[in-house]
Design a protein around this motif. Structure first.
Motif, PDB file in Angstrom:
ATOM      1  N   PHE A   3       0.853  -1.200   0.000  1.00 27.35           N
ATOM      2  CA  PHE A   3       0.000   0.000   0.000  1.00 27.35           C
ATOM      3  C   PHE A   3       0.887   1.248   0.000  1.00 27.35           C
ATOM      4  CE2 PHE A   3      -2.270  -3.370   2.362  1.00 27.35           C
ATOM      5  CZ  PHE A   3      -3.382  -3.522   1.538  1.00 27.35           C
ATOM      6  N   PRO A   4       1.311   1.710  -1.181  1.00 24.84           N
ATOM      7  CA  PRO A   4       2.247   2.831  -1.269  1.00 24.84           C
ATOM      8  C   PRO A   4       1.761   4.116  -0.603  1.00 24.84           C
ATOM      9  CG  PRO A   4       2.138   1.677  -3.366  1.00 24.84           C
ATOM     10  CD  PRO A   4       1.051   1.108  -2.501  1.00 24.84           C
ATOM     11  N   PHE A   5       0.450   4.288  -0.440  1.00 20.05           N
ATOM     12  CA  PHE A   5      -0.043   5.508   0.210  1.00 20.05           C
ATOM     13  C   PHE A   5       0.430   5.623   1.652  1.00 20.05           C
ATOM     14  CE2 PHE A   5      -3.449   2.376   0.856  1.00 20.05           C
ATOM     15  CZ  PHE A   5      -3.613   2.437   2.234  1.00 20.05           C
ATOM     16  N   LEU A   6       0.877   4.512   2.251  1.00 19.36           N
ATOM     17  CA  LEU A   6       1.409   4.572   3.610  1.00 19.36           C
ATOM     18  C   LEU A   6       2.714   5.365   3.677  1.00 19.36           C
ATOM     19  CD1 LEU A   6       0.702   0.924   4.831  1.00 19.36           C
ATOM     20  CD2 LEU A   6      -0.552   3.007   5.445  1.00 19.36           C
ATOM     21  N   ASN A   7       3.298   5.649   2.518  1.00 22.73           N
ATOM     22  CA  ASN A   7       4.516   6.454   2.464  1.00 22.73           C
ATOM     23  C   ASN A   7       4.227   7.939   2.244  1.00 22.73           C
ATOM     24  OD1 ASN A   7       6.448   4.127   2.498  1.00 22.73           O
ATOM     25  ND2 ASN A   7       5.403   3.632   0.597  1.00 22.73           N
ATOM     26  N   THR A   8       2.948   8.298   2.130  1.00 21.47           N
ATOM     27  CA  THR A   8       2.575   9.672   1.799  1.00 21.47           C
ATOM     28  C   THR A   8       2.628  10.632   2.992  1.00 21.47           C
ATOM     29  OG1 THR A   8       1.141   8.779   0.068  1.00 21.47           O
ATOM     30  CG2 THR A   8       0.828  11.084   0.671  1.00 21.47           C
ATOM     31  N   PRO A   9       2.139  10.241   4.197  1.00 24.63           N
ATOM     32  CA  PRO A   9       2.199  11.169   5.332  1.00 24.63           C
ATOM     33  C   PRO A   9       3.644  11.520   5.717  1.00 24.63           C
ATOM     34  CG  PRO A   9       0.630   9.414   5.756  1.00 24.63           C
ATOM     35  CD  PRO A   9       1.405   9.015   4.535  1.00 24.63           C
ATOM     36  N   ARG A  10       3.778  12.507   6.601  1.00 24.63           N
ATOM     37  CA  ARG A  10       5.112  12.982   7.000  1.00 24.63           C
ATOM     38  C   ARG A  10       5.932  11.904   7.684  1.00 24.63           C
ATOM     39  NH1 ARG A  10       7.134  16.331  11.497  1.00 24.63           N
ATOM     40  NH2 ARG A  10       5.026  16.538  12.365  1.00 24.63           N
ATOM     41  N   GLY A  11       5.279  10.972   8.339  1.00 26.49           N
ATOM     42  CA  GLY A  11       6.020   9.911   9.006  1.00 26.49           C
ATOM     43  C   GLY A  11       5.089   9.020   9.805  1.00 26.49           C
ATOM     44  N   VAL A  12       5.674   8.024  10.461  1.00 26.96           N
ATOM     45  CA  VAL A  12       4.882   7.038  11.190  1.00 26.96           C
ATOM     46  C   VAL A  12       5.658   6.543  12.401  1.00 26.96           C
ATOM     47  CG1 VAL A  12       5.745   5.169   9.695  1.00 26.96           C
ATOM     48  CG2 VAL A  12       3.623   4.841  11.005  1.00 26.96           C
ATOM     49  N   THR A  13       4.941   6.289  13.482  1.00 23.94           N
ATOM     50  CA  THR A  13       5.486   5.567  14.622  1.00 23.94           C
ATOM     51  C   THR A  13       4.907   4.163  14.585  1.00 23.94           C
ATOM     52  OG1 THR A  13       5.741   7.544  16.000  1.00 23.94           O
ATOM     53  CG2 THR A  13       5.598   5.421  17.141  1.00 23.94           C
ATOM     54  N   VAL A  14       5.778   3.165  14.521  1.00 25.24           N
ATOM     55  CA  VAL A  14       5.378   1.763  14.451  1.00 25.24           C
ATOM     56  C   VAL A  14       5.716   1.110  15.788  1.00 25.24           C
ATOM     57  CG1 VAL A  14       5.709  -0.439  13.240  1.00 25.24           C
ATOM     58  CG2 VAL A  14       5.847   1.737  11.980  1.00 25.24           C
ATOM     59  N   SER A  15       4.708   0.574  16.439  1.00 22.50           N
ATOM     60  CA  SER A  15       4.895   0.028  17.788  1.00 22.50           C
ATOM     61  C   SER A  15       6.019  -0.996  17.853  1.00 22.50           C
ATOM     62  CB  SER A  15       3.588  -0.608  18.278  1.00 22.50           C
ATOM     63  OG  SER A  15       3.224  -1.715  17.454  1.00 22.50           O
ATOM     64  N   GLY A  16       6.090  -1.878  16.861  1.00 22.73           N
ATOM     65  CA  GLY A  16       7.083  -2.937  16.874  1.00 22.73           C
ATOM     66  C   GLY A  16       8.510  -2.452  16.730  1.00 22.73           C
ATOM     67  N   GLU A  17       8.680  -1.208  16.296  1.00 23.29           N
ATOM     68  CA  GLU A  17      10.026  -0.644  16.153  1.00 23.29           C
ATOM     69  C   GLU A  17      10.496   0.045  17.426  1.00 23.29           C
ATOM     70  OE1 GLU A  17       9.819   1.914  12.767  1.00 23.29           O
ATOM     71  OE2 GLU A  17       9.668   0.254  11.324  1.00 23.29           O
ATOM     72  N   ILE A  18       9.538   0.397  18.318  1.00 28.28           N
ATOM     73  CA  ILE A  18       9.927   1.124  19.533  1.00 28.28           C
ATOM     74  C   ILE A  18       9.532   0.377  20.817  1.00 28.28           C
ATOM     75  CG2 ILE A  18       9.834   3.351  18.352  1.00 28.28           C
ATOM     76  CD1 ILE A  18       7.185   3.881  19.851  1.00 28.28           C
ATOM     77  N   PHE A  19       8.978  -0.841  20.645  1.00 25.66           N
ATOM     78  CA  PHE A  19       8.671  -1.721  21.782  1.00 25.66           C
ATOM     79  C   PHE A  19       7.666  -1.100  22.763  1.00 25.66           C
ATOM     80  CE2 PHE A  19      13.055  -2.427  20.305  1.00 25.66           C
ATOM     81  CZ  PHE A  19      12.904  -3.711  19.775  1.00 25.66           C
TER      82      PHE A  19
END
Length: 203
Positions: free
Chosen positions: A124-140
């Motif tokens: 889903f390339p639109f997930l790259n459109t916003p300024r950024g994302v916090t992903v729970s699995g990356e920050i525990f």
């Protein structure tokens, strides 16, 4: 009316569909057995730990030790994960993209395993459109832990009092409010448009 300068979207069941039953209706055709499997083996609580940062190999090994006869079905969860996210919610995506096109600051905050989120960005390339994302699995950290909202606000320079969070799960909405954010419960695109209009956003 509160002055909102930052809009933050959840992803699963807000922007993309998610349903583990989709592949498992084929893998475990019997409905009762499939229900038992999700209640006792690959449970919600087991899966959420991958969202918290646990590696799939560790998660699988833990279950296979308890249910060795279910090894193939356990490994199928990750193997066939892409089938669980078959499509986007086009109206929701259109709302998000319109907000971005209008010049508003849009980010995302999601409970997602790190590796499956990388895969989701490809699907889903639109997930790259916003300024950024916090992903729970990356920050525990996972929603609704108040700390994950603090981390997102800090990392993206958000003023919580001027931030609006959109999530399909009530406890996550309440978590955002506990962190000092505004938040709305997502139940569909039409309601989201109404909620956004209440904050002065017309999409």
């Amino acid at each position: 009316m509160a002055q909102i300068e930052h809009i933050v979207f959840d992803i699963g069941k807000v922007l993309i569909h998610y349903d583990p039953n989709l592949p498992y209706s084929r893998i475990i055709p019997d409905e009762e057995e499939r229900r038992w499997f999700f209640q006792n083996v690959c449970t919600h609580d087991w899966n959420i730990e991958q969202d918290r940062g646990r590696e799939w190999s560790v998660a699988e090994a833990e279950l296979i030790e308890k249910y060795p006869e279910r090894e193939e079905q356990i490994r199928a969860f990750r193997t066939h994960w892409h089938e669980m996210v078959p499509h986007a919610y086009d109206e929701s995506v259109a709302i998000m993209e319109t907000l971005i096109e209008q010049g508003h600051d849009v980010t995302m905050l999601t409970n997602f395993a790190a590796d499956t989120f990388r895969h989701a960005r490809e699907l889903f390339p639109f997930l790259n459109t916003p300024r950024g994302v916090t992903v729970s699995g990356e920050i525990f950290l996972i929603k609704p832990d108040v700390e994950i909202y603090h981390v997102h606000a800090r990392d993206f320079g958000l003023d919580p009092a001027k931030s609006l969070f959109i999530d399909d799960t009530i406890v996550n909405v309440e978590g955002a409010k506990a962190a000092g954010w505004h938040a709305v419960h997502f139940t569909g695109a039409a309601k989201l448009r109404e909620d956004l209009a209440g904050y002065g956003f017309h999409v």
